[in-house]
Design a protein around this motif. Sequence first.
Motif, PDB file in Angstrom:
ATOM      1  N   CYS A 198       2.501  -0.282  89.935  1.00  0.00           N
ATOM      2  CA  CYS A 198       1.763   0.873  90.460  1.00  0.00           C
ATOM      3  C   CYS A 198       0.584   1.283  89.581  1.00  0.00           C
ATOM      4  N   ILE A 199       0.825   1.469  88.295  1.00  0.00           N
ATOM      5  CA  ILE A 199      -0.191   2.075  87.432  1.00  0.00           C
ATOM      6  C   ILE A 199      -1.314   1.114  87.046  1.00  0.00           C
ATOM      7  N   PRO A 200      -1.030  -0.069  86.502  1.00  0.00           N
ATOM      8  CA  PRO A 200      -2.152  -0.930  86.123  1.00  0.00           C
ATOM      9  C   PRO A 200      -3.005  -1.375  87.302  1.00  0.00           C
ATOM     10  N   THR A 201      -2.379  -1.557  88.475  1.00  0.00           N
ATOM     11  CA  THR A 201      -3.193  -1.938  89.629  1.00  0.00           C
ATOM     12  C   THR A 201      -4.150  -0.813  90.011  1.00  0.00           C
ATOM     13  N   LYS A 202      -3.726   0.435  89.878  1.00  0.00           N
ATOM     14  CA  LYS A 202      -4.626   1.539  90.224  1.00  0.00           C
ATOM     15  C   LYS A 202      -5.788   1.635  89.243  1.00  0.00           C
ATOM     16  N   ALA A 203      -5.529   1.316  87.985  1.00  0.00           N
ATOM     17  CA  ALA A 203      -6.620   1.304  87.004  1.00  0.00           C
ATOM     18  C   ALA A 203      -7.634   0.215  87.354  1.00  0.00           C
ATOM     19  N   LEU A 204      -7.135  -0.953  87.771  1.00  0.00           N
ATOM     20  CA  LEU A 204      -8.044  -2.030  88.168  1.00  0.00           C
ATOM     21  C   LEU A 204      -8.806  -1.661  89.434  1.00  0.00           C
ATOM     22  N   LEU A 205      -8.103  -1.088  90.399  1.00  0.00           N
ATOM     23  CA  LEU A 205      -8.754  -0.721  91.656  1.00  0.00           C
ATOM     24  C   LEU A 205      -9.834   0.330  91.427  1.00  0.00           C
ATOM     25  N   ARG A 206      -9.592   1.245  90.493  1.00  0.00           N
ATOM     26  CA  ARG A 206     -10.613   2.235  90.168  1.00  0.00           C
ATOM     27  C   ARG A 206     -11.871   1.554  89.637  1.00  0.00           C
ATOM     28  N   ILE A 213      -9.779  -5.251  82.137  1.00  0.00           N
ATOM     29  CA  ILE A 213      -8.359  -5.593  82.033  1.00  0.00           C
ATOM     30  C   ILE A 213      -7.715  -4.828  80.884  1.00  0.00           C
ATOM     31  N   ALA A 214      -8.415  -4.731  79.767  1.00  0.00           N
ATOM     32  CA  ALA A 214      -7.867  -4.032  78.594  1.00  0.00           C
ATOM     33  C   ALA A 214      -7.634  -2.550  78.894  1.00  0.00           C
ATOM     34  N   ARG A 215      -8.535  -1.938  79.643  1.00  0.00           N
ATOM     35  CA  ARG A 215      -8.342  -0.522  80.006  1.00  0.00           C
ATOM     36  C   ARG A 215      -7.094  -0.353  80.858  1.00  0.00           C
ATOM     37  N   SER A 216      -6.893  -1.251  81.791  1.00  0.00           N
ATOM     38  CA  SER A 216      -5.707  -1.196  82.641  1.00  0.00           C
ATOM     39  C   SER A 216      -4.438  -1.268  81.810  1.00  0.00           C
ATOM     40  N   ARG A 217      -4.407  -2.176  80.844  1.00  0.00           N
ATOM     41  CA  ARG A 217      -3.225  -2.319  79.989  1.00  0.00           C
ATOM     42  C   ARG A 217      -3.036  -1.074  79.111  1.00  0.00           C
ATOM     43  N   ALA A 218      -4.134  -0.480  78.670  1.00  0.00           N
ATOM     44  CA  ALA A 218      -4.035   0.708  77.821  1.00  0.00           C
ATOM     45  C   ALA A 218      -3.457   1.893  78.589  1.00  0.00           C
ATOM     46  N   VAL A 219      -3.849   2.024  79.852  1.00  0.00           N
ATOM     47  CA  VAL A 219      -3.308   3.100  80.676  1.00  0.00           C
ATOM     48  C   VAL A 219      -1.799   2.928  80.833  1.00  0.00           C
ATOM     49  N   SER A 220      -1.361   1.707  81.087  1.00  0.00           N
ATOM     50  CA  SER A 220       0.072   1.440  81.222  1.00  0.00           C
ATOM     51  C   SER A 220       0.821   1.738  79.931  1.00  0.00           C
ATOM     52  N   GLY A 229       4.752   7.542  76.957  1.00  0.00           N
ATOM     53  CA  GLY A 229       5.109   8.881  77.396  1.00  0.00           C
ATOM     54  C   GLY A 229       6.545   8.975  77.871  1.00  0.00           C
ATOM     55  N   VAL A 230       7.009   7.926  78.551  1.00  0.00           N
ATOM     56  CA  VAL A 230       8.410   7.892  78.993  1.00  0.00           C
ATOM     57  C   VAL A 230       9.341   7.893  77.784  1.00  0.00           C
ATOM     58  N   ALA A 231       9.000   7.080  76.791  1.00  0.00           N
ATOM     59  CA  ALA A 231       9.812   7.038  75.579  1.00  0.00           C
ATOM     60  C   ALA A 231       9.862   8.415  74.918  1.00  0.00           C
ATOM     61  N   HIS A 232       8.734   9.111  74.912  1.00  0.00           N
ATOM     62  CA  HIS A 232       8.686  10.449  74.320  1.00  0.00           C
ATOM     63  C   HIS A 232       9.566  11.430  75.093  1.00  0.00           C
TER      64      HIS A 232
END
Length: 470
Positions: free
Chosen positions: A48-56, A85-92, A98-101
């Motif tokens: 869900c998340i990295p694909t949305k970063a790429l689509l943006r 691609i690097a931005r997408s991975r950074a968002v993920s 955040g989940v770990a936190h």
Amino acid sequence: MSQTDFDVIVIGGGPGGYVAALRAAQLKLSVAVVEAQHLGGICLNWGCIPTKALLRASEINHLLHDLPAYGFKAEGVSFDFKKIIARSRAVSKQLASGVAHLLKKAKVPVFNGFGKLDGTSANGRRKVLVTKDGANPTTLTAQHVILATGARARVLPGLEPDGKFVWSYKEALVPEELPKRLVVIGSGAIGTEFASFYRNMGSDVTLVEVADRILPVEDEEISQLARKAFEKQGIRVLTGAKVGALQKTATEVTIPVTLNDKTDTLVADRVISAVGIVGNVENIGLEGTKIQVDRTHVVTDALCRTGEPGVYAIGDLAGAPWLAHKASHEAVMCIEAIAGRAVHPIDPTKIPGCTYCRPQIASVGYTEAKAKDAGYKVRVGKFPLLANGKALAMGEPDGLIKTVFDAATGELLGAHMIGAEVTEMIQGYVIARTAELTEAELAETIFPHPTISESMHEAVLAAYDGALHF
């Protein structure tokens, strides 16, 4: 000494698993999460998340090449694909951290490793073995165990991902370079989103679907409009097409496609296989239990209970619809039932579905055809975005809002949307479905102007011959 006995153990840390743990902690249940790879699951890390970063990024690229339509001029527009691609991975990575936190803040212990059911302990509590890197397993016990192991890409013979020429969604998210020619096999949400991303970044894309239309779970009219929009963008769409065995050379892939009893040959630099998913039911200790598996998914009742007392299954593991928000809602429902609270089973017709291609697609409830098949006499309302002022102002006139009502009671049976930002708007119709609103309440609702959401109001009015602007 670390705790090993809990009220609840959750196997899997995706959007179903970690939400179950957080809700359990809120209700003062002792809970642990067992996760083998990465918190956040496929959704946050590879879906869900990295694909949305790429689509943006691809939407921005599209706008930069459409500047004259808005009165702008720019020369030499280019992009750095590796940075995209690097931005997408950074968002993920940020969200997974955040989940770990959140789990740490809630004092939920996370056991890194593969979790597996292992019968019951001497006092009748469920045992879970946690194994990592071949080390001796750690034994955990709990009164309740929630299986949330998710799913993975389906692999068909002849379409096995090889990491080079044939990609699954994982390889498609982290390519080293932009392919010039791409074939996407499968036109569900995953396939159409990747087709949209790569086309808007400049690839020559062919979308292949074995069914007679793309996005086959959507309303047929929406599918037709999506195909028209894709073809307008330059995506070649083949439906009713069967793919044969791929042939690879040192530099490209040949894909035989049979269409109307005639076989054509496609040549591409890369192929994305997006032909569905299978549940992760292997090696989690289902053998010897009363848990049933149907077509790689664990069978549950309306409250996520399996056939084995004290064991539950949620999310993609438990079957369609394969949506992160469905998994999270099941997680909360399951925990609250364990805690003795009154809960309501999920109605699948009240779960929204969203596809983030360009144009976006969103829906909830019955399609027009399924409503009729279910025996309803229907009233259908439609409103094109071409008649919406905000859509025109944004330069996004392509789209349609469609509503399906029960002609006898006025109940909203379904809503189907294609166009700009409809994934943000569908929730209005979801609330209407959940609250069991009729056309009367929706017609009396005041929508703000100018917004694209006004089209939702007009589509309601149109079902009762009252549309004002079309």
